[in-house]
Design an enzyme around this catalytic site. Structure first.
Site, PDB file in Angstrom:
ATOM      1  N   GLU A 153      14.395  86.474  35.828  1.00 26.61           N
ATOM      2  CA  GLU A 153      15.346  85.809  34.940  1.00 26.61           C
ATOM      3  C   GLU A 153      16.521  86.749  34.723  1.00 26.61           C
ATOM      4  O   GLU A 153      16.369  87.961  34.687  1.00 26.61           O
ATOM      5  CB  GLU A 153      14.683  85.459  33.605  1.00 26.61           C
ATOM      6  N   LYS A 202       1.372  87.488  44.015  1.00 26.73           N
ATOM      7  CA  LYS A 202       2.236  87.251  42.847  1.00 26.73           C
ATOM      8  C   LYS A 202       1.703  87.979  41.613  1.00 26.73           C
ATOM      9  O   LYS A 202       2.430  88.707  40.928  1.00 26.73           O
ATOM     10  CB  LYS A 202       2.333  85.735  42.595  1.00 26.73           C
ATOM     11  N   CYS A 258       6.778  86.150  31.883  1.00 28.86           N
ATOM     12  CA  CYS A 258       5.865  86.368  33.016  1.00 28.86           C
ATOM     13  C   CYS A 258       4.903  87.540  32.852  1.00 28.86           C
ATOM     14  O   CYS A 258       3.693  87.353  32.972  1.00 28.86           O
ATOM     15  CB  CYS A 258       6.679  86.555  34.286  1.00 28.86           C
ATOM     16  N   ARG A 325      10.771  83.916  25.164  1.00 31.50           N
ATOM     17  CA  ARG A 325       9.321  83.950  25.306  1.00 31.50           C
ATOM     18  C   ARG A 325       8.835  85.415  25.308  1.00 31.50           C
ATOM     19  O   ARG A 325       9.273  86.205  26.125  1.00 31.50           O
ATOM     20  CB  ARG A 325       8.881  83.232  26.593  1.00 31.50           C
TER      21      ARG A 325
HETATM   22  N1  LIG Z   1      10.292  82.052  34.423  1.00 31.95           N
HETATM   23  C1  LIG Z   1      10.190  82.944  35.404  1.00 31.95           C
HETATM   24  O1  LIG Z   1      10.963  83.913  35.478  1.00 31.95           O
HETATM   25  C2  LIG Z   1       9.142  82.801  36.488  1.00 31.95           C
HETATM   26  C3  LIG Z   1       9.236  83.607  37.620  1.00 31.95           C
HETATM   27  C4  LIG Z   1       8.281  83.470  38.629  1.00 31.95           C
HETATM   28  C5  LIG Z   1       7.233  82.561  38.459  1.00 31.95           C
HETATM   29  N2  LIG Z   1       7.154  81.805  37.335  1.00 31.95           N
HETATM   30  C6  LIG Z   1       6.066  80.832  37.231  1.00 31.95           C
HETATM   31  O2  LIG Z   1       6.602  79.543  37.509  1.00 31.95           O
HETATM   32  C7  LIG Z   1       5.962  78.540  36.708  1.00 31.95           C
HETATM   33  C8  LIG Z   1       6.986  77.806  35.869  1.00 31.95           C
HETATM   34  O3  LIG Z   1       7.576  78.718  34.976  1.00 31.95           O
HETATM   35  P1  LIG Z   1       8.876  78.334  34.124  1.00 31.95           P
HETATM   36  O4  LIG Z   1       9.281  79.550  33.400  1.00 31.95           O
HETATM   37  O5  LIG Z   1       9.842  77.626  34.990  1.00 31.95           O
HETATM   38  O6  LIG Z   1       8.209  77.266  33.100  1.00 31.95           O
HETATM   39  P2  LIG Z   1       8.954  76.344  32.037  1.00 31.95           P
HETATM   40  O7  LIG Z   1       8.028  76.268  30.877  1.00 31.95           O
HETATM   41  O8  LIG Z   1      10.360  76.802  31.852  1.00 31.95           O
HETATM   42  O9  LIG Z   1       9.012  74.920  32.749  1.00 31.95           O
HETATM   43  C9  LIG Z   1       7.906  74.134  33.046  1.00 31.95           C
HETATM   44  C10 LIG Z   1       8.390  72.684  33.134  1.00 31.95           C
HETATM   45  O10 LIG Z   1       7.316  71.871  33.619  1.00 31.95           O
HETATM   46  C11 LIG Z   1       7.420  70.612  32.977  1.00 31.95           C
HETATM   47  N3  LIG Z   1       6.152  69.896  33.102  1.00 31.95           N
HETATM   48  C12 LIG Z   1       4.970  70.150  32.465  1.00 31.95           C
HETATM   49  N4  LIG Z   1       4.044  69.261  32.859  1.00 31.95           N
HETATM   50  C13 LIG Z   1       4.636  68.449  33.759  1.00 31.95           C
HETATM   51  C14 LIG Z   1       4.177  67.346  34.535  1.00 31.95           C
HETATM   52  N5  LIG Z   1       2.921  66.926  34.457  1.00 31.95           N
HETATM   53  N6  LIG Z   1       5.045  66.733  35.355  1.00 31.95           N
HETATM   54  C15 LIG Z   1       6.333  67.152  35.451  1.00 31.95           C
HETATM   55  N7  LIG Z   1       6.830  68.191  34.755  1.00 31.95           N
HETATM   56  C16 LIG Z   1       5.983  68.834  33.914  1.00 31.95           C
HETATM   57  C17 LIG Z   1       7.784  70.978  31.540  1.00 31.95           C
HETATM   58  O11 LIG Z   1       8.311  69.869  30.855  1.00 31.95           O
HETATM   59  C18 LIG Z   1       8.806  72.088  31.794  1.00 31.95           C
HETATM   60  O12 LIG Z   1      10.115  71.589  31.882  1.00 31.95           O
HETATM   61  C19 LIG Z   1       4.904  79.302  35.879  1.00 31.95           C
HETATM   62  O13 LIG Z   1       3.686  79.288  36.562  1.00 31.95           O
HETATM   63  C20 LIG Z   1       5.446  80.719  35.850  1.00 31.95           C
HETATM   64  O14 LIG Z   1       4.424  81.672  35.672  1.00 31.95           O
HETATM   65  C21 LIG Z   1       8.098  81.896  36.364  1.00 31.95           C
END
Ligand SMILES: NC(=O)c1ccc[n+]([C@@H]2O[C@H](COP(=O)([O-])OP(=O)(O)OC[C@H]3O[C@@H](n4cnc5c(N)ncnc54)[C@H](O)[C@@H]3O)[C@@H](O)[C@H]2O)c1
Length: 426
Positions: A153, A202, A258, A325
């Site tokens: 991020e 990861k 994360c 977060r």
């Molecule tokens: N944020 C980061 O920097 C980052 C980096 C690498 C990996 N990740 C991983 O990626 C994944 C997502 O992280 P994020 O930060 O984008 O999460 P987030 O909470 O920002 O977004 C998740 C989204 O999924 C949607 N959602 C939930 N249930 C759903 C469903 N059934 N159908 C459709 N949409 C649905 C939610 O409404 C939300 O908008 C996680 O596993 C996280 O660990 C995040």
């Protein structure tokens, strides 16, 4: 290629926009109607440098659309990327309910030979369970894959356009070839591996970085006992090529969306497979205590926080994001309030939502936050904060300057007229 991205949170929006910029036809899907309404209007619901522009550009070019309809998103998709959240459950394992819910919703609309890709961070075994859920609902032939996301991020668009590597976990050559085709615009090393290896990679990457942060914090604690300076120690060890100068951040411990989650989840996974004594369990515990240990130390050095006015500079978990977060500020503000302080905070982007017991006001400039302060505490290295001339806000009180990210020169801060307190140096 026709691509559906399920979950338009942080990772989903960045991925959707970047895949569209590669020339693919992308549709982003979320169950959150407010988010989709905003995205359809070209508005990103969070702050990430460069993303708003990329999103608008791709929408205007007709490469990128958004929907809340699974049927619309999935029925023609060759590649379906699941990027929903995987928060930690109460027992600290990964809560996979959103992954499984998305599998149930996409299954009825699957196109023959579509590839269902899990980009969310999930433990080994999750792709198999997800595929079983889909197979209970449909006879349609599909493939599964793991494509872990390593973006940071604050530089997510850059990282997605310039990744260090692409890790693809799959069982069939066809899937490797299709996912390489999806990324053919990138000049990047590709690791073709087993699904479980991709998922472990990861968790391993984030846990290693978190361990590095915890390790240097532990060394900083020792430096405080013996008069060494952690910055000098880092410089000295960093010339060793096996160690390096980069990525040493003595400070308040790791936070964000994360690291805390991924370390907890890998620790919980280690317990679930009988590896109870795994190092990650200890890293998790040390990091949880880190902020409180430091705040108690600082309290002793400044004569307690009771009736003190504290300028807290930086609310987000790191610079260039408004993501709150697991941000240190979410622990520091309640702690200071409970100890009788009045907090005035400033952040260029992030917004802090007060708890009823918080004695806290968020103000709109560094000057305003610092005006009446007994203590200035810098918590996030936003350039606006690290580049600020604090001699301009020195008041007539005896003031402490707590440099919680070791970003300032102690000499300069003392020249400005403050008592300096950093991490790992006394
Ligand atoms: N944020 C980061 O920097 C980052 C980096 C690498 C990996 N990740 C991983 O990626 C994944 C997502 O992280 P994020 O930060 O984008 O999460 P987030 O909470 O920002 O977004 C998740 C989204 O999924 C949607 N959602 C939930 N249930 C759903 C469903 N059934 N159908 C459709 N949409 C649905 C939610 O409404 C939300 O908008 C996680 O596993 C996280 O660990 C995040």
């Amino acid at each position: 290629m026709k691509v559906a991205v399920i979950g338009t949170g942080f990772v989903g929006v960045v991925s959707a926009a970047v895949y569209a910029s590669f020339g693919h036809q992308v549709i982003g899907l979320d169950i959150d109607e407010n988010k989709i309404t905003l995205l359809k209007k070209g508005q990103v619901p969070f702050y990430e440098p460069g993303l708003q522009e990329l999103l608008l550009q791709q929408q205007q070019a007709g490469q990128l659309n958004f929907t809340t309809s699974y049927e619309e998103a999935i029925k023609e998709a060759e590649v379906i990327i699941i990027a929903v959240g995987t928060p930690s459950a109460a027992d600290e394992t990964a809560d996979l309910r959103y992954i499984f819910a998305s599998a149930r919703s996409l299954a009825p609309h699957l196109m023959e030979n579509a590839i269902v890709v899990i980009k969310s961070t999930v433990p080994p075994g999750t792709l198999e369970k997800t595929s079983d859920i889909i197979r209970e609902i449909t006879q349609t032939k599909f493939y599964g894959a793991s494509l872990p996301e390593f973006l940071r991020e604050g530089s997510a668009v850059y990282d997605t356009l310039n990744p260090d590597r692409l890790v693809i976990g799959a069982n069939e050559d066809y899937v490797f070839e299709q996912l390489e085709k999806l990324h053919e615009k990138l000049q990047v090393p590709v690791v073709r591996c087993k699904v479980a290896s991709a998922q472990m990679a990861k968790y391993t990457a984030n846990s290693y970085l978190a361990t590095r942060i915890t390790f240097i914090n532990e060394i900083a604690n020792l430096c405080e006992k013996n008069g060494a300076d952690i910055n000098e120690v880092i410089e000295a060890i960093g010339y060793d090529k096996r160690i390096g100068q980069h990525y040493w951040y003595p400070g308040l411990g790791y936070g964000g969306s994360c690291f805390p989650k991924d370390v907890k989840e890998l620790a919980a996974y280690s317990r679930s497979v009988g590896e109870d004594g795994n190092l990650l369990n200890k890293i998790n515990e040390i990091n949880k205590d880190r902020i409180f240990r430091l705040l108690n130390n600082f309290a002793r050095e400044v004569g307690g926080f009771e009736n003190k006015t504290i300028a807290l500079l930086g609310l987000s978990f790191k610079p260039n994001t408004d993501d709150m977060r697991e941000a240190p500020s979410t622990k520091i503000i309640p702690f200071l309030s409970n100890h009788g302080a009045q907090v005035k905070s400033y952040d260029p982007m992030a917004k802090y939502f007060n708890n009823p017991q918080d004695h806290h006001e968020q103000v709109s400039s560094i000057e305003e936050a610092c005006r009446e302060a007994d203590i200035i505490m810098t918590v996030v290295e936003w350039p606006e904060i690290t580049g600020f001339d604090f001699s301009k806000v020195k008041n007539e009180k005896k003031q402490f300057f707590i440099d919680a990210r070791n970003q300032f020169s102690a000499e300069l801060v003392k020249k400005w007229g403050y008592q300096y307190l950093g991490i790992g140096k006394r």
